[in-house]
Design a protein around this motif. Structure first.
Motif, mmCIF file in Angstrom:
data_model
loop_
_atom_site.group_PDB
_atom_site.id
_atom_site.type_symbol
_atom_site.label_atom_id
_atom_site.label_comp_id
_atom_site.label_asym_id
_atom_site.label_seq_id
_atom_site.Cartn_x
_atom_site.Cartn_y
_atom_site.Cartn_z
ATOM 1 N N PHE A 19 -10.786 10.262 6.551
ATOM 2 C CA PHE A 19 -9.738 11.098 5.952
ATOM 3 C C PHE A 19 -8.453 10.304 5.739
ATOM 4 N N LEU A 20 -8.090 9.488 6.750
ATOM 5 C CA LEU A 20 -6.884 8.680 6.635
ATOM 6 C C LEU A 20 -7.013 7.652 5.511
ATOM 7 N N ALA A 21 -8.204 7.052 5.403
ATOM 8 C CA ALA A 21 -8.418 6.068 4.347
ATOM 9 C C ALA A 21 -8.309 6.723 2.970
ATOM 10 N N ALA A 22 -8.900 7.913 2.815
ATOM 11 C CA ALA A 22 -8.812 8.625 1.541
ATOM 12 C C ALA A 22 -7.372 9.003 1.227
ATOM 13 N N PHE A 23 -6.641 9.437 2.245
ATOM 14 C CA PHE A 23 -5.241 9.812 2.044
ATOM 15 C C PHE A 23 -4.409 8.611 1.604
ATOM 16 N N LEU A 24 -4.602 7.480 2.278
ATOM 17 C CA LEU A 24 -3.857 6.280 1.912
ATOM 18 C C LEU A 24 -4.211 5.812 0.510
ATOM 19 N N LEU A 25 -5.482 5.963 0.130
ATOM 20 C CA LEU A 25 -5.901 5.587 -1.218
ATOM 21 C C LEU A 25 -5.209 6.459 -2.268
ATOM 22 N N CYS A 26 -5.126 7.760 -1.992
ATOM 23 C CA CYS A 26 -4.447 8.667 -2.925
ATOM 24 C C CYS A 26 -2.965 8.323 -3.035
ATOM 25 N N VAL A 27 -2.344 8.041 -1.889
ATOM 26 C CA VAL A 27 -0.928 7.673 -1.901
ATOM 27 C C VAL A 27 -0.719 6.396 -2.692
ATOM 28 N N ARG A 28 -1.619 5.425 -2.527
ATOM 29 C CA ARG A 28 -1.494 4.175 -3.256
ATOM 30 C C ARG A 28 -1.624 4.392 -4.756
#
Length: 260
Positions: A19-28
């Motif tokens: 979930f954190l990886a997906a969130f960071l990807l979206c933010v990027r």
């Protein structure tokens, strides 16, 4: 059996990590999109400034020189009428150039600053054309999607420019209506009306179509013109709008006016 809690903990950690990886990807991705948009706007501002400082200033200088030549000619000189006609056409070209530069200098329209951007362009046109302008906001302002906000801003800016430049109006009004199902923009003037479609109408309708919206132009001779942009809320609002009689009452009571 004692290893079951450990497996559950590991699974929870893996899920949280995913979930954190997906969130960071979206933010990027959002950051990259925002930075790309800012680079584009910076380039457009650079081009607009260059055009204003070189092309338009040079044209203004040439117009002043021709005006000096015209004033030195006798009032009944046959060439004076020709020069004055050319100067009138040059003034129209210069005004169109300023309008195109204004179009290049589109602000970042995102979230709740659409009304601020439209108020700023209305006040700028008021100062340029010395025509009274006011803006009315009905309903509770909502957050507007970035792409939709830029399209709405482009349509309203074009309609406002037409009202100030061509309508010969005594007053120009912009109204924003934040409804439940639709976001509606009204641009009104009390000018001479239109005998032909306004400039840029095809482009404005193309923008409205990209928003799944409609654009309507109403005009009567010597009574003015009204341009109505109607955009579905689901196409432009960032979040769904509440419905019901309480919302309508709040919207009516929350009607505000900004007069420049």
């Amino acid at each position: 059996m004692s290893s079951t809690p450990l497996f559950l903990l590991l699974g929870l950690l893996l899920a949280c990590s995913a979930f954190l990886a997906a969130f960071l990807l979206c933010v990027r991705r959002l950051r990259r999109g925002y930075e790309a948009r800012m680079r584009l706007l910076a380039e457009r501002e650079r081009v607009a400034t260059s055009l204003h400082d070189t092309l338009l200033q040079s044209m203004q200088g040439m117009i002043l020189r021709f005006q000096g030549v015209s004033h030195r000619l006798a009032a009944d000189h046959p060439e004076r009428v020709t020069i004055e006609n050319i100067l009138d056409q040059a003034d129209e070209v210069l005004a169109e150039g300023r309008h195109q530069i204004l179009a290049l200098r589109m602000p970042v329209v995102y979230g709740d600053n659409l009304s601020q951007a439209l108020a700023a362009i209305g006040q700028s046109l008021r100062d340029n054309f010395n025509t009274p302008f006011r803006m009315v906001v009905s309903g509770k302002p909502a957050f507007i999607n970035g792409d939709s906000g830029e399209e709405i801003y482009g349509i309203a800016r074009e309609a406002l420019y037409n009202a100030f430049q061509h309508a010969q109006a005594a007053n120009v009004e912009l109204e924003l209506v934040y409804g439940c199902e639709f976001f509606v923009v009204y641009i009104r003037d009390d000018g001479k009306g239109m005998d032909q479609p306004p400039r840029g109408l095809a482009g404005m309708r193309a923008r409205a179509a990209r928003l799944a919206g409609t654009l309507e132009v109403l005009s009567l001779p010597e009574q003015g013109t009204e341009v109505i942009l109607k955009v579905p809320g689901e196409a432009c609002y960032q979040a769904p709008r509440p419905r019901g009689w309480r919302h309508w009452l709040t919207a009516w009571l929350g009607r505000t006016e900004t007069q420049a």
